[in-house]
Design a protein around this motif. Sequence first.
Motif, short mmCIF file in Angstrom:
data_model
loop_
_atom_site.label_atom_id
_atom_site.label_comp_id
_atom_site.label_asym_id
_atom_site.label_seq_id
_atom_site.Cartn_x
_atom_site.Cartn_y
_atom_site.Cartn_z
N ASP A 106 40.02 45.56 53.76
CA ASP A 106 40.46 46.49 52.72
C ASP A 106 39.84 46.19 51.36
OD1 ASP A 106 42.04 48.05 54.36
OD2 ASP A 106 43.83 46.84 54.02
N TYR A 107 38.77 45.41 51.36
CA TYR A 107 38.17 44.97 50.09
C TYR A 107 37.84 46.15 49.18
CZ TYR A 107 34.55 43.40 46.86
OH TYR A 107 33.80 43.18 45.74
N LEU A 108 37.10 47.14 49.69
CA LEU A 108 36.68 48.25 48.84
C LEU A 108 37.87 49.06 48.34
CD1 LEU A 108 33.38 49.60 50.42
CD2 LEU A 108 33.68 48.40 48.25
N ALA A 109 38.85 49.27 49.19
CA ALA A 109 40.03 50.00 48.75
C ALA A 109 40.73 49.26 47.61
CB ALA A 109 40.99 50.21 49.92
N GLN A 110 40.74 47.92 47.67
CA GLN A 110 41.33 47.13 46.58
C GLN A 110 40.49 47.24 45.31
OE1 GLN A 110 42.23 43.06 47.86
NE2 GLN A 110 42.44 43.79 49.95
N VAL A 111 39.17 47.21 45.46
CA VAL A 111 38.29 47.38 44.30
C VAL A 111 38.53 48.74 43.65
CG1 VAL A 111 35.89 47.66 43.56
CG2 VAL A 111 36.51 45.79 45.11
N TYR A 112 38.66 49.76 44.46
CA TYR A 112 38.85 51.11 43.93
C TYR A 112 40.19 51.22 43.20
CZ TYR A 112 34.85 52.41 46.85
OH TYR A 112 33.62 52.48 47.42
N ARG A 113 41.22 50.58 43.74
CA ARG A 113 42.49 50.59 43.04
C ARG A 113 42.37 49.88 41.69
NH1 ARG A 113 44.59 49.90 48.38
NH2 ARG A 113 44.75 47.63 48.17
N ALA A 114 41.58 48.79 41.66
CA ALA A 114 41.36 48.09 40.39
C ALA A 114 40.63 48.98 39.40
CB ALA A 114 40.58 46.80 40.64
N ILE A 115 39.63 49.71 39.86
CA ILE A 115 38.90 50.62 38.98
C ILE A 115 39.83 51.69 38.43
CG2 ILE A 115 37.11 52.40 38.92
CD1 ILE A 115 35.55 50.72 40.96
N LEU A 116 40.65 52.25 39.28
CA LEU A 116 41.52 53.34 38.87
C LEU A 116 42.58 52.89 37.87
CD1 LEU A 116 41.96 54.99 42.39
CD2 LEU A 116 40.95 56.09 40.37
N THR A 117 42.96 51.63 37.92
CA THR A 117 44.04 51.16 37.06
C THR A 117 43.57 50.29 35.90
OG1 THR A 117 44.42 49.27 38.54
CG2 THR A 117 45.73 51.26 38.93
N SER A 118 42.31 49.83 35.91
CA SER A 118 41.88 48.87 34.89
C SER A 118 41.14 49.50 33.72
CB SER A 118 40.99 47.79 35.52
OG SER A 118 39.78 48.38 35.98
N ARG A 119 40.52 50.64 33.92
CA ARG A 119 39.74 51.26 32.84
C ARG A 119 40.13 52.73 32.65
NH1 ARG A 119 35.25 48.45 31.07
NH2 ARG A 119 35.29 49.98 29.42
N PRO A 120 41.39 52.99 32.38
CA PRO A 120 41.81 54.40 32.27
C PRO A 120 41.14 55.15 31.14
CG PRO A 120 43.54 52.92 31.51
CD PRO A 120 42.52 52.06 32.15
N ASP A 121 40.78 54.48 30.03
CA ASP A 121 40.17 55.20 28.91
C ASP A 121 38.80 55.75 29.31
OD1 ASP A 121 42.34 54.65 27.35
OD2 ASP A 121 41.44 52.93 26.35
N SER A 122 37.96 54.91 29.91
CA SER A 122 36.64 55.38 30.33
C SER A 122 36.76 56.44 31.40
CB SER A 122 35.81 54.20 30.85
OG SER A 122 35.46 53.32 29.81
N LEU A 123 37.66 56.23 32.33
CA LEU A 123 37.81 57.19 33.42
C LEU A 123 38.36 58.51 32.90
CD1 LEU A 123 37.52 57.76 36.40
CD2 LEU A 123 39.77 56.73 36.78
N SER A 124 39.32 58.44 32.01
CA SER A 124 39.88 59.66 31.43
C SER A 124 38.80 60.46 30.70
CB SER A 124 41.01 59.30 30.47
OG SER A 124 41.49 60.45 29.80
N GLU A 125 37.97 59.76 29.93
CA GLU A 125 36.91 60.45 29.19
C GLU A 125 35.89 61.06 30.14
OE1 GLU A 125 33.72 59.71 25.54
OE2 GLU A 125 35.17 58.15 26.09
#
Length: 249
Positions: A106-125
């Motif tokens: 489940d490594y990639l799924a964990q990485v993706y969860r980290a991306i989704l929750t760790s950089r909301p400002d960049s992702l939101s923009e």
Amino acid sequence: MTTDLPSQFLPWDGLYNLRELGGYPTVDGLVTRSGLLFRSEAFFRLSDASRNQLFENLDLKTVIDLRSNEERQEQGYLESAKGRRLLHLPLIDVSVESDLDRLDPDYLAQVYRAILTSRPDSLSEAMAVILNSDNWPLLFHCAAGKDRTGIVAMLTLSMAQVPDAQIAADYALTQYALRRVLDADDPDIDRASWKTLPATVVASTPETAEKTLDFLNTSYGSVTNYLIELGLKPDLLARFHETFTMPPA
């Protein structure tokens, strides 16, 4: 080299994961429009002339680079592109994934969860720009066009009301790109490094996308709710569905 590719792939010398998000059916009987939203890997294998021609051919108005500062320094980046809007919106710092077990299925799924929750400002923009039709045609990319680009594509297609199973299948198309990379007669490709990476790192399976979408639906109620929590306006999300979809031919 693999030549029998799904229709979403756009052939271009030096790019192996250049695709568009058009042509997908939606749950309400429409289809996503072609020629408006594109995804790819970074352009470091392209000459300036080839890259400029690509931008002209796609008639790009906006290009979003999701890579880190370190990746951009190592691989190169654009400072200008003939009046096109260039945005650098890094989605993750590599340290986020440093404590994760790369051999975990489940490594990639964990990485993706980290991306989704760790950089909301960049992702939101990034999502606010992508979902606004004033910025189209638009291309977003990371380094390989797989992980960060894959997440952004998942969110975008979800807002177009493409079924989750189709979104997962779109994510998995990167498997074709990896085969093209390994088959390519390209001296700039370090095949040995690719082949030494664990399968859990280079994989692009539908299950990873399904787990990512399940995480958002379970944690936030829906992908829509997640994006609203990031600060996106509901009317922007609704307008995107209206402008990016059309009746099937």
